[in-house]
Design a protein around this motif. Structure first.
Motif, PDB file in Angstrom:
ATOM      1  N   ASN A 171       2.491   0.038   0.888  1.00  0.00           N
ATOM      2  CA  ASN A 171       1.267  -0.466   1.529  1.00  0.00           C
ATOM      3  C   ASN A 171       0.109  -0.578   0.550  1.00  0.00           C
ATOM      4  O   ASN A 171      -0.662  -1.537   0.587  1.00  0.00           O
ATOM      5  CB  ASN A 171       0.883   0.451   2.697  1.00  0.00           C
ATOM      6  CG  ASN A 171       1.831   0.311   3.883  1.00  0.00           C
ATOM      7  OD1 ASN A 171       2.495  -0.710   4.046  1.00  0.00           O
ATOM      8  ND2 ASN A 171       1.901   1.341   4.707  1.00  0.00           N
ATOM      9  N   LYS A 176      -0.499  -4.037   2.797  1.00  0.00           N
ATOM     10  CA  LYS A 176       0.102  -4.230   4.111  1.00  0.00           C
ATOM     11  C   LYS A 176       0.041  -2.925   4.902  1.00  0.00           C
ATOM     12  O   LYS A 176      -0.459  -1.907   4.399  1.00  0.00           O
ATOM     13  CB  LYS A 176       1.542  -4.730   3.964  1.00  0.00           C
ATOM     14  CG  LYS A 176       1.644  -6.101   3.282  1.00  0.00           C
ATOM     15  CD  LYS A 176       3.084  -6.563   3.155  1.00  0.00           C
ATOM     16  CE  LYS A 176       3.185  -7.880   2.400  1.00  0.00           C
ATOM     17  NZ  LYS A 176       2.617  -8.994   3.181  1.00  0.00           N
ATOM     18  N   ARG A 177       0.574  -2.942   6.115  1.00  0.00           N
ATOM     19  CA  ARG A 177       0.448  -1.769   6.997  1.00  0.00           C
ATOM     20  C   ARG A 177       1.791  -1.461   7.664  1.00  0.00           C
ATOM     21  O   ARG A 177       1.896  -1.360   8.884  1.00  0.00           O
ATOM     22  CB  ARG A 177      -0.629  -2.028   8.049  1.00  0.00           C
ATOM     23  CG  ARG A 177      -2.013  -2.282   7.459  1.00  0.00           C
ATOM     24  CD  ARG A 177      -3.034  -2.587   8.538  1.00  0.00           C
ATOM     25  NE  ARG A 177      -3.216  -1.480   9.446  1.00  0.00           N
ATOM     26  CZ  ARG A 177      -4.012  -1.521  10.524  1.00  0.00           C
ATOM     27  NH1 ARG A 177      -4.670  -2.631  10.817  1.00  0.00           N
ATOM     28  NH2 ARG A 177      -4.123  -0.464  11.305  1.00  0.00           N
ATOM     29  N   LYS A 179       4.923   0.935   8.791  1.00  0.00           N
ATOM     30  CA  LYS A 179       5.039   2.310   9.263  1.00  0.00           C
ATOM     31  C   LYS A 179       6.284   2.956   8.661  1.00  0.00           C
ATOM     32  O   LYS A 179       7.316   2.309   8.515  1.00  0.00           O
ATOM     33  CB  LYS A 179       5.101   2.354  10.780  1.00  0.00           C
ATOM     34  CG  LYS A 179       3.802   1.911  11.451  1.00  0.00           C
ATOM     35  CD  LYS A 179       3.898   2.053  12.969  1.00  0.00           C
ATOM     36  CE  LYS A 179       2.587   1.663  13.631  1.00  0.00           C
ATOM     37  NZ  LYS A 179       2.645   1.807  15.126  1.00  0.00           N
TER      38      LYS A 179
END
Length: 259
Positions: A171, A176-177, A179
């Motif tokens: 990330n 970006k994000r 998980k």
């Protein structure tokens, strides 16, 4: 005049030569700086000056890898931060820790405190934090310090830590994000660990593919299911796109393990 070499931190002996070779090389690189300083006296005994950029060039590693390993050295008590460079500019000053017990320096600063010269100017130890009150972490075992074990040898907690560190790194590099706790992400990471790849390999693939794909039509493929897929080994053996930014002028560093 005869000079004695600075002692090596005993925790380095627990590093896995196969999976943590870069850490062993970095320690040797640091000790060379410490011993060079011991001879020329530009800093107090046991201190050294370093930039992630020059170390990356000397050791043929990425700056992010150098920074990550330096942070790990701080966390396990091999080195301690004296002066951290701001926004990656200039050099940082560290203290190499040989013994865990005892004070690093005298509590009281001498009346005529010496001034030390570095590439970024002059400083006095009292300008920075008091190194006499450092609390070092408990000694880690070989199992605790290794990231290169298979899935079956890792505890559930350590696996979760690997997921978190790898995805956080992805990330940060790609903005970006993703998980780290999704089933798909865990599955692809576990598959590569079962094949014998180690945590450092994930960082290398992220560095390589981000250098190639960011700001291009391929950027959409910078995601865990693509980077850590069955093509992982192929990605790992590709080369990063070289940045045109000029590196510091510095003489090549030659590894020599003769103490």
């Amino acid at each position: 005049m005869a000079y004695s070499f600075h002692k090596m931190n005993k925790d380095i002996l627990s590093f896995d030569c196969k999976n943590e070779g870069n850490k062993i090389i970095l320690n040797h690189y640091i000790m060379k700086k410490v011993n060079f300083n011991k001879m020329n006296g530009s800093l107090p005994k046991g201190y050294f000056e370093i930039t992630s950029r020059s170390a990356a060039k000397d050791l043929n590693l990425s700056k992010s890898t150098i920074s990550r390993m330096m942070d790990e050295f701080v966390n396990i008590g091999v080195i301690d931060i004296v002066k951290k460079s701001t926004l990656g500019r200039g050099s940082s000053i560290y203290k190499y820790i040989t013994e865990r017990e005892g004070k690093i320096m005298q509590t009281n600063t001498p009346l005529n405190e010496p001034i030390y010269k570095t590439v970024d100017g002059t400083f006095k130890i009292s300008d920075f934090k008091d190194l006499s009150s450092i609390n070092y972490p408990k000694e880690k075992t070989l199992k605790d310090s290794k990231h290169g074990t298979s899935k079956r040898e890792n505890t559930k907690k350590e696996l979760n830590n690997i997921y978190t560190r790898v995805i956080d790194y992805l990330n940060n590099k790609s903005n970006k994000r993703f998980k780290s706790n999704t089933k798909k992400t865990k599955t692809v990471i576990n598959a590569r660990l079962d094949e014998g790849f180690v945590e450092e390999d994930f960082y290398k693939v992220i560095d390589i593919k981000c250098s190639q794909w960011l700001n291009s039509e391929m950027e959409k493929f910078i995601r865990p299911e693509t980077l850590f897929s069955s093509k992982f080994e192929g990605y790992l053996n590709e080369k990063s796109v070289v940045n045109d930014e000029k590196l510091e002028e510095i003489e090549p560093y030659e590894i020599n393990f003769n103490y």
